[in-house]
Design an enzyme around this catalytic site. Structure first.
Site, PDB file in Angstrom:
ATOM      1  N   ASP A 123      65.471  56.515  52.887  1.00 14.40           N
ATOM      2  CA  ASP A 123      65.066  55.117  52.878  1.00 14.40           C
ATOM      3  C   ASP A 123      63.891  54.982  53.836  1.00 14.40           C
ATOM      4  O   ASP A 123      64.046  55.117  55.047  1.00 14.40           O
ATOM      5  CB  ASP A 123      66.232  54.230  53.319  1.00 14.40           C
ATOM      6  CG  ASP A 123      65.904  52.744  53.234  1.00 14.40           C
ATOM      7  OD1 ASP A 123      64.720  52.382  53.350  1.00 14.40           O
ATOM      8  OD2 ASP A 123      66.840  51.940  53.070  1.00 14.40           O
ATOM      9  N   LYS A 177      60.532  43.900  51.863  1.00 11.36           N
ATOM     10  CA  LYS A 177      60.005  44.009  53.221  1.00 11.36           C
ATOM     11  C   LYS A 177      58.494  44.262  53.211  1.00 11.36           C
ATOM     12  O   LYS A 177      57.750  43.458  52.675  1.00 11.36           O
ATOM     13  CB  LYS A 177      60.773  45.103  53.968  1.00 11.36           C
ATOM     14  CG  LYS A 177      62.300  44.980  53.845  1.00 11.36           C
ATOM     15  CD  LYS A 177      62.853  43.647  54.263  1.00 11.36           C
ATOM     16  CE  LYS A 177      64.359  43.609  54.419  1.00 11.36           C
ATOM     17  NZ  LYS A 177      65.142  43.929  53.224  1.00 11.36           N
ATOM     18  N   TYR A 192      71.564  50.702  57.967  1.00  9.01           N
ATOM     19  CA  TYR A 192      71.457  49.253  57.756  1.00  9.01           C
ATOM     20  C   TYR A 192      72.846  48.690  57.470  1.00  9.01           C
ATOM     21  O   TYR A 192      73.660  49.305  56.765  1.00  9.01           O
ATOM     22  CB  TYR A 192      70.499  49.002  56.596  1.00  9.01           C
ATOM     23  CG  TYR A 192      70.538  47.636  55.995  1.00  9.01           C
ATOM     24  CD1 TYR A 192      70.302  46.495  56.753  1.00  9.01           C
ATOM     25  CD2 TYR A 192      70.788  47.467  54.635  1.00  9.01           C
ATOM     26  CE1 TYR A 192      70.328  45.229  56.183  1.00  9.01           C
ATOM     27  CE2 TYR A 192      70.816  46.207  54.050  1.00  9.01           C
ATOM     28  CZ  TYR A 192      70.589  45.096  54.836  1.00  9.01           C
ATOM     29  OH  TYR A 192      70.614  43.845  54.267  1.00  9.01           O
ATOM     30  N   ARG A 232      65.909  43.966  30.326  1.00  8.07           N
ATOM     31  CA  ARG A 232      66.599  44.679  31.396  1.00  8.07           C
ATOM     32  C   ARG A 232      66.126  46.124  31.478  1.00  8.07           C
ATOM     33  O   ARG A 232      66.059  46.726  32.551  1.00  8.07           O
ATOM     34  CB  ARG A 232      68.115  44.651  31.184  1.00  8.07           C
ATOM     35  CG  ARG A 232      68.905  45.331  32.326  1.00  8.07           C
ATOM     36  CD  ARG A 232      70.396  45.334  32.073  1.00  8.07           C
ATOM     37  NE  ARG A 232      70.750  46.134  30.922  1.00  8.07           N
ATOM     38  CZ  ARG A 232      71.219  45.655  29.780  1.00  8.07           C
ATOM     39  NH1 ARG A 232      71.375  44.354  29.621  1.00  8.07           N
ATOM     40  NH2 ARG A 232      71.530  46.462  28.780  1.00  8.07           N
TER      41      ARG A 232
END
Length: 412
Positions: A198, A223, A126, A73
């Protein structure tokens, strides 16, 4: 007898040229990995391990004291290559990759803000980011202030002594409007406040917000950076001190949203073609936008490099090309959008973006559907019921235009 593997060459390749001399596309393919350290494998290995052994108790304690490379992790060699490569491409000191774009935003906010702090966001976000800042973030005692940052001077009256961060998207999802990073950064920095951008719609191939004064950049790697619709991921990029905090608090014990090494490998693969993909996305999107703009059924079209776009000058100042995202509205409104979408044959009806396939969706239809399970679901400010969002893929422009025209012609 113990044996160790020297992995330093993996992250510090010896080249006849310095990395500073290499172009963006070259660094997107090579930066941060030297095949010599791994049996001359051209592609970075995928480290599928959940933990790491250590030579002795003392060695383990020493590693833990320095942040350690003890557990998957917290550390994975494959994801570290991706972090270093993305940071280099954005011009950042350091990077952190996580499980999704929303994990990136959540890690950022929950690591840097505390009860009593204030977060300023642009009024249009978003949908899931909007839901988080409206519903989740205030539960932790963090005040969220929505501001129209298309007029940067609106920031002056919004910043208080409790403001810790200004966050916005540019290009803005789903409107494809453009915010002036440099102007917003100048006003925020004058009050000692950091800004985070962003930049998912643009990718570092077209826009690097740090060059315009931003402090932090986030991406949904799902994306354009991955580009093939087959892996989820997110990234936060910025100064080393902030990224250390995000890693040591956000990833380690707040969100735990680690990116899988296989996803990191796939995103690294996609990153190698980012430059040429963004050139093609941008060229085709501009052609499609120009065709949509003159169709009788289309009320308006929004694409950053269209002459009619209100933010074209800002877009050309901070973006090298317009990307593959555009929005348009129909004279026939909500019902017309639904009829038009159902007639498409080539373009896929789907909610993501940045794929090789062209994708289209109608935010208002999705929002109405969500109201059945979330009564407070609503469209972001500025998003009308006629708005269609189109992610232009890598198909031939003429094929896309033919598909759109035949779907739109029914509305004439």
């Amino acid at each position: 007898m113990t044996r160790t593997t020297d992995q330093t060459k993996m992250y510090a390749p010896e080249r006849s040229q310095s990395d500073a001399d290499l172009g963006f596309a070259t660094r997107a393919i090579h930066f941060g990995y030297d095949p010599v350290g791994f049996s001359n494998a051209v592609q970075p290995p995928v480290f599928l391990t959940s933990t790491y052994g250590f030579e002795s108790v003392a060695a383990n304690e020493a590693a833990a004291a320095l942040g350690g490379k003890l557990y998957a992790r917290e550390y994975n060699p494959t994801t570290e290559i991706l972090e270093k490569r993305l940071a280099n491409l954005e011009g950042a000191e350091a990077g952190l990759v996580v499980a999704s774009g929303m994990a990136a935003f959540g890690t950022l906010i929950l690591s840097l803000l505390s009860q009593g702090d204030e977060l300023i966001v642009h009024k249009t976000l978003y949908a899931n980011t909007l839901a988080m800042v409206e519903q989740a973030v205030p539960r932790f005692g963090i005040k969220v202030v929505a501001v129209d940052l298309s007029e940067p001077n609106n920031l002056d009256g919004a910043i208080t002594d409790r403001t810790r961060l200004v966050f916005f998207e540019t290009p803005v999802n789903p409107l494809s409007r453009i915010l002036d990073i440099a102007e917003i950064a100048e006003r925020a920095h004058a009050r000692g406040v950091k800004i985070a951008v962003d930049s998912t719609f643009a990718s570092p191939a077209l826009q690097r917000p740090l060059e315009h004064g931003a402090d932090i950049v986030i991406h949904s790697l799902t994306k354009y950076i991955n580009g093939h619709g087959d892996a989820l991921g997110g990234a936060v990029l910025g100064d080393a001190k902030t990224l250390h905090t995000l890693h040591e608090t956000g990833l380690r014990y707040i969100t735990g949203a680690a990116l899988s090494p296989m996803s990191a490998f796939m995103i690294l693969r996609g990153l190698k073609t980012l430059t040429i993909r963004m050139e093609r996305h941008s060229a085709t999107a501009l052609t499609v936008a120009q065709a949509l703009e003159v169709h009788p059924a289309v009320a308006w079209a929004s694409y950053p490099f269209l002459d009619s776009h209100p933010d074209q000058a800002i877009a050309r100042k901070q973006m090298s090309k317009g990307s593959g995202m555009l929005a348009f509205g129909l004279h026939a409104g909500f019902e017309g959008a639904r009829r038009m979408m159902d007639r498409l044959n080539l373009i896929t009806r789907a909610v993501s973006l940045g794929d090789a396939d062209s994708l289209i969706y109608h935010p208002a239809s999705l929002t109405r559907a969500r109201k059945s399970i979330r009564k407070d679901a609503h469209l972001a400010d500025g998003v009308g019921e006629d708005l269609m969002r189109l992610s232009v893929g890598l198909e031939d422009a003429e094929d896309l235009i033919v598909d759109l025209r035949q779907a739109l012609d029914v509305l004439r």
